[in-house]
Write a protein that holds these residues in place. Structure first.
Motif, PDB file in Angstrom:
ATOM      1  N   ARG A 215      64.689  -0.309  27.149  1.00 15.53           N
ATOM      2  CA  ARG A 215      64.212  -0.863  28.414  1.00 15.53           C
ATOM      3  C   ARG A 215      64.618  -2.328  28.551  1.00 15.53           C
ATOM      4  NH1 ARG A 215      60.756  -3.810  31.231  1.00 15.53           N
ATOM      5  NH2 ARG A 215      60.041  -2.976  33.244  1.00 15.53           N
ATOM      6  N   ASP A 216      64.495  -3.095  27.459  1.00 19.07           N
ATOM      7  CA  ASP A 216      64.921  -4.497  27.519  1.00 19.07           C
ATOM      8  C   ASP A 216      66.412  -4.607  27.820  1.00 19.07           C
ATOM      9  OD1 ASP A 216      62.375  -5.379  27.024  1.00 19.07           O
ATOM     10  OD2 ASP A 216      62.722  -5.900  24.929  1.00 19.07           O
ATOM     11  N   ALA A 217      67.205  -3.712  27.251  1.00 20.02           N
ATOM     12  CA  ALA A 217      68.642  -3.711  27.521  1.00 20.02           C
ATOM     13  C   ALA A 217      68.917  -3.391  28.982  1.00 20.02           C
ATOM     14  CB  ALA A 217      69.350  -2.695  26.616  1.00 20.02           C
ATOM     15  N   LEU A 218      68.157  -2.465  29.540  1.00 24.05           N
ATOM     16  CA  LEU A 218      68.331  -2.121  30.948  1.00 24.05           C
ATOM     17  C   LEU A 218      68.007  -3.311  31.846  1.00 24.05           C
ATOM     18  CD1 LEU A 218      68.837  -0.012  33.190  1.00 24.05           C
ATOM     19  CD2 LEU A 218      66.381   0.493  33.102  1.00 24.05           C
ATOM     20  N   VAL A 219      66.909  -4.005  31.557  1.00 28.55           N
ATOM     21  CA  VAL A 219      66.540  -5.167  32.358  1.00 28.55           C
ATOM     22  C   VAL A 219      67.658  -6.205  32.332  1.00 28.55           C
ATOM     23  CG1 VAL A 219      64.957  -7.125  32.533  1.00 28.55           C
ATOM     24  CG2 VAL A 219      64.056  -4.827  32.128  1.00 28.55           C
ATOM     25  N   ALA A 220      68.191  -6.500  31.147  1.00 27.84           N
ATOM     26  CA  ALA A 220      69.277  -7.473  31.038  1.00 27.84           C
ATOM     27  C   ALA A 220      70.525  -6.988  31.765  1.00 27.84           C
ATOM     28  CB  ALA A 220      69.589  -7.753  29.565  1.00 27.84           C
ATOM     29  N   SER A 221      70.801  -5.703  31.715  1.00 23.94           N
ATOM     30  CA  SER A 221      71.978  -5.146  32.389  1.00 23.94           C
ATOM     31  C   SER A 221      71.831  -5.243  33.908  1.00 23.94           C
ATOM     32  CB  SER A 221      72.184  -3.685  31.981  1.00 23.94           C
ATOM     33  OG  SER A 221      72.387  -3.569  30.591  1.00 23.94           O
ATOM     34  N   VAL A 222      70.642  -4.934  34.412  1.00 26.98           N
ATOM     35  CA  VAL A 222      70.394  -5.043  35.849  1.00 26.98           C
ATOM     36  C   VAL A 222      70.515  -6.493  36.290  1.00 26.98           C
ATOM     37  CG1 VAL A 222      68.624  -4.802  37.644  1.00 26.98           C
ATOM     38  CG2 VAL A 222      69.011  -2.953  36.010  1.00 26.98           C
ATOM     39  N   GLU A 223      69.987  -7.418  35.491  1.00 23.32           N
ATOM     40  CA  GLU A 223      70.106  -8.834  35.849  1.00 23.32           C
ATOM     41  C   GLU A 223      71.559  -9.299  35.825  1.00 23.32           C
ATOM     42  OE1 GLU A 223      66.120 -11.214  35.374  1.00 23.32           O
ATOM     43  OE2 GLU A 223      67.198 -11.109  33.486  1.00 23.32           O
ATOM     44  N   ALA A 224      72.347  -8.794  34.886  1.00 27.36           N
ATOM     45  CA  ALA A 224      73.777  -9.125  34.869  1.00 27.36           C
ATOM     46  C   ALA A 224      74.445  -8.626  36.141  1.00 27.36           C
ATOM     47  CB  ALA A 224      74.438  -8.518  33.635  1.00 27.36           C
ATOM     48  N   LEU A 225      74.101  -7.413  36.540  1.00 28.88           N
ATOM     49  CA  LEU A 225      74.660  -6.837  37.763  1.00 28.88           C
ATOM     50  C   LEU A 225      74.265  -7.660  38.983  1.00 28.88           C
ATOM     51  CD1 LEU A 225      76.158  -4.454  39.139  1.00 28.88           C
ATOM     52  CD2 LEU A 225      73.946  -3.297  39.256  1.00 28.88           C
ATOM     53  N   LEU A 226      73.004  -8.040  39.062  1.00 29.45           N
ATOM     54  CA  LEU A 226      72.546  -8.838  40.196  1.00 29.45           C
ATOM     55  C   LEU A 226      73.245 -10.197  40.237  1.00 29.45           C
ATOM     56  CD1 LEU A 226      68.714  -8.050  40.140  1.00 29.45           C
ATOM     57  CD2 LEU A 226      70.413  -7.211  41.778  1.00 29.45           C
ATOM     58  N   ALA A 227      73.531 -10.768  39.082  1.00 30.07           N
ATOM     59  CA  ALA A 227      74.178 -12.083  39.046  1.00 30.07           C
ATOM     60  C   ALA A 227      75.562 -12.041  39.689  1.00 30.07           C
ATOM     61  CB  ALA A 227      74.282 -12.587  37.611  1.00 30.07           C
ATOM     62  N   LEU A 244      65.754  -4.608  45.880  1.00 29.34           N
ATOM     63  CA  LEU A 244      65.641  -4.271  47.293  1.00 29.34           C
ATOM     64  C   LEU A 244      66.455  -5.223  48.162  1.00 29.34           C
ATOM     65  CD1 LEU A 244      61.850  -3.423  47.836  1.00 29.34           C
ATOM     66  CD2 LEU A 244      63.787  -1.858  48.061  1.00 29.34           C
ATOM     67  N   ALA A 245      66.443  -6.515  47.809  1.00 27.27           N
ATOM     68  CA  ALA A 245      67.159  -7.508  48.603  1.00 27.27           C
ATOM     69  C   ALA A 245      68.676  -7.341  48.481  1.00 27.27           C
ATOM     70  CB  ALA A 245      66.742  -8.918  48.179  1.00 27.27           C
ATOM     71  N   VAL A 246      69.156  -7.048  47.272  1.00 27.26           N
ATOM     72  CA  VAL A 246      70.600  -6.959  47.035  1.00 27.26           C
ATOM     73  C   VAL A 246      71.130  -5.553  47.318  1.00 27.26           C
ATOM     74  CG1 VAL A 246      72.399  -7.141  45.269  1.00 27.26           C
ATOM     75  CG2 VAL A 246      70.540  -8.829  45.341  1.00 27.26           C
ATOM     76  N   ARG A 247      70.360  -4.542  46.925  1.00 29.74           N
ATOM     77  CA  ARG A 247      70.782  -3.135  47.000  1.00 29.74           C
ATOM     78  C   ARG A 247      72.196  -2.961  46.446  1.00 29.74           C
ATOM     79  NH1 ARG A 247      67.369   0.349  49.224  1.00 29.74           N
ATOM     80  NH2 ARG A 247      65.626  -0.492  50.452  1.00 29.74           N
ATOM     81  N   PRO A 248      72.388  -3.207  45.153  1.00 35.52           N
ATOM     82  CA  PRO A 248      73.727  -3.109  44.577  1.00 35.52           C
ATOM     83  C   PRO A 248      74.268  -1.688  44.684  1.00 35.52           C
ATOM     84  CG  PRO A 248      72.071  -3.252  42.847  1.00 35.52           C
ATOM     85  CD  PRO A 248      71.357  -3.512  44.141  1.00 35.52           C
ATOM     86  N   PRO A 249      75.538  -1.521  45.056  1.00 36.33           N
ATOM     87  CA  PRO A 249      76.081  -0.165  45.201  1.00 36.33           C
ATOM     88  C   PRO A 249      76.210   0.577  43.876  1.00 36.33           C
ATOM     89  CG  PRO A 249      77.808  -1.824  45.465  1.00 36.33           C
ATOM     90  CD  PRO A 249      76.511  -2.564  45.423  1.00 36.33           C
ATOM     91  N   GLU A 250      76.143  -0.139  42.770  1.00 41.19           N
ATOM     92  CA  GLU A 250      76.341   0.482  41.467  1.00 41.19           C
ATOM     93  C   GLU A 250      75.163   1.334  41.012  1.00 41.19           C
ATOM     94  OE1 GLU A 250      78.697  -3.314  41.795  1.00 41.19           O
ATOM     95  OE2 GLU A 250      76.616  -2.718  42.165  1.00 41.19           O
ATOM     96  N   ILE A 251      73.977   1.081  41.566  1.00 38.94           N
ATOM     97  CA  ILE A 251      72.795   1.860  41.191  1.00 38.94           C
ATOM     98  C   ILE A 251      71.806   1.793  42.347  1.00 38.94           C
ATOM     99  CG2 ILE A 251      71.703  -0.114  40.037  1.00 38.94           C
ATOM    100  CD1 ILE A 251      70.414   1.887  38.082  1.00 38.94           C
TER     101      ILE A 251
END
Length: 294
Positions: A215-227, A244-251
């Motif tokens: 789960r910690d790895a997922l959080v860091a991965s999502v934050e990398a994607l958002l960056a 919700l604000a970004v709605r990245p197309p990757e997930i």
């Protein structure tokens, strides 16, 4: 069991929340989220900030995410330090990594709402932005700490109240810099370290710890994607709102929420940890691709 709001003693023991009566009055006034004051209100309440190069608001209230207990987050940018010695204001000092290593944070109020007012010199802000002006971060400058990272996020996502031209130029400089790529790489490295742990934990049969590491790895991965999508926030409590604000197309937001809330982890911890680690790896591959083409 019903959730009860915690009671706490203020660090400074004075101010608008120092007595039970004042706290009750403030609670009654906070039934609606805080409103951002305009430049005239700030100048009238705090004349000592009247000569600021720029004043901007940031944080959850500006994003539309504020709640009844949200503070106002204001930034006051000046050319020279403001002398607060005889101002009567409550404040504390904080060290940062710039050549001039000090900023001050004033504990203010607007109506029933507390305001955290950070005082920065324009030269300090420019020094931090300049570290990322090239295609790669400066190797000679110190790595920005949490306070500096929060400054860049709030400058890029905030709302100018005075000095809009100064604010807009710095915001454009941040978005045109390599800061987003640096932040994505920083989060990516964290995720990769955790993913190595997940693999080892599963081999060793420690499924529950593997779940938490995944789960910690997922959080860091999502934050990398958002960056890479120019979300520079370092505040993880807002992760769902940020998605919700970004709605990245990757997930999709829905898929991310299912994984973040660990649906299925209790019934099949090893399977959930493995699937979540694989999801994180897929996200990190897209982050690396975005960085190369960014």
């Amino acid at each position: 069991m019903r959730f009860e709001l915690p009671t706490m003693a203020l660090r400074f023991g004075s101010g608008s929340e120092a007595t039970p009566e004042r706290r009750r009055d403030l609670e009654a006034g906070r039934r609606e989220p805080a409103a951002v004051p305009d430049g005239a209100e700030i100048a009238a309440r705090y004349p000592i900030f009247a000569d600021a190069v720029s004043v901007y608001a940031a944080g959850s209230v500006v994003q539309g995410w504020g709640h009844a207990n949200s503070d106002l987050d204001l930034y006051v940018i000046t050319d020279e330090p403001i002398d607060l010695t005889d101002s009567g204001l409550e404040y504390f000092d904080r060290r940062v990594s710039t050549e001039d290593p000090g900023i001050r944070i004033v504990l203010g109020e607007f109506g029933p709402f507390r305001a955290d007012i950070e005082l920065w010199r324009a030269a300090q802000v420019d020094e931090i932005i300049a570290r990322f002006a090239g295609s790669t971060p400066s190797q000679e400058a110190p790595e920005p700490g949490k306070t500096e990272q929060d400054l860049l996020y709030r400058l890029a996502s905030g709302m100018p109240l005075t000095g809009a031209d100064w604010w807009q130029r710095r915001r454009d400089e941040i978005n045109a810099s390599c800061y987003g790529g640096w932040l994505a790489e920083n989060r990516k490295l964290t995720a990769e370290t955790l993913l190595e742990d997940v693999g080892g934990l599963l081999v060793s049969g420690d499924e529950q710890t593997a779940v938490l590491a995944a789960r910690d790895a997922l959080v860091a991965s999502v934050e990398a994607l958002l960056a890479v999508h120019r979300d520079y926030s370092i505040n993880r409590k807002w992760l769902y709102r940020r998605l919700l604000a970004v709605r990245p197309p990757e997930i999709s937001v829905e898929a991310a929420w299912r994984a973040l809330t660990m649906v299925g982890a209790t019934d099949d911890p090893a399977g959930w940890a493995g699937a979540t680690a694989a999801l994180s790896q897929r996200l990190l591959i897209t982050v690396e691709g975005a960085k190369r083409h960014g």
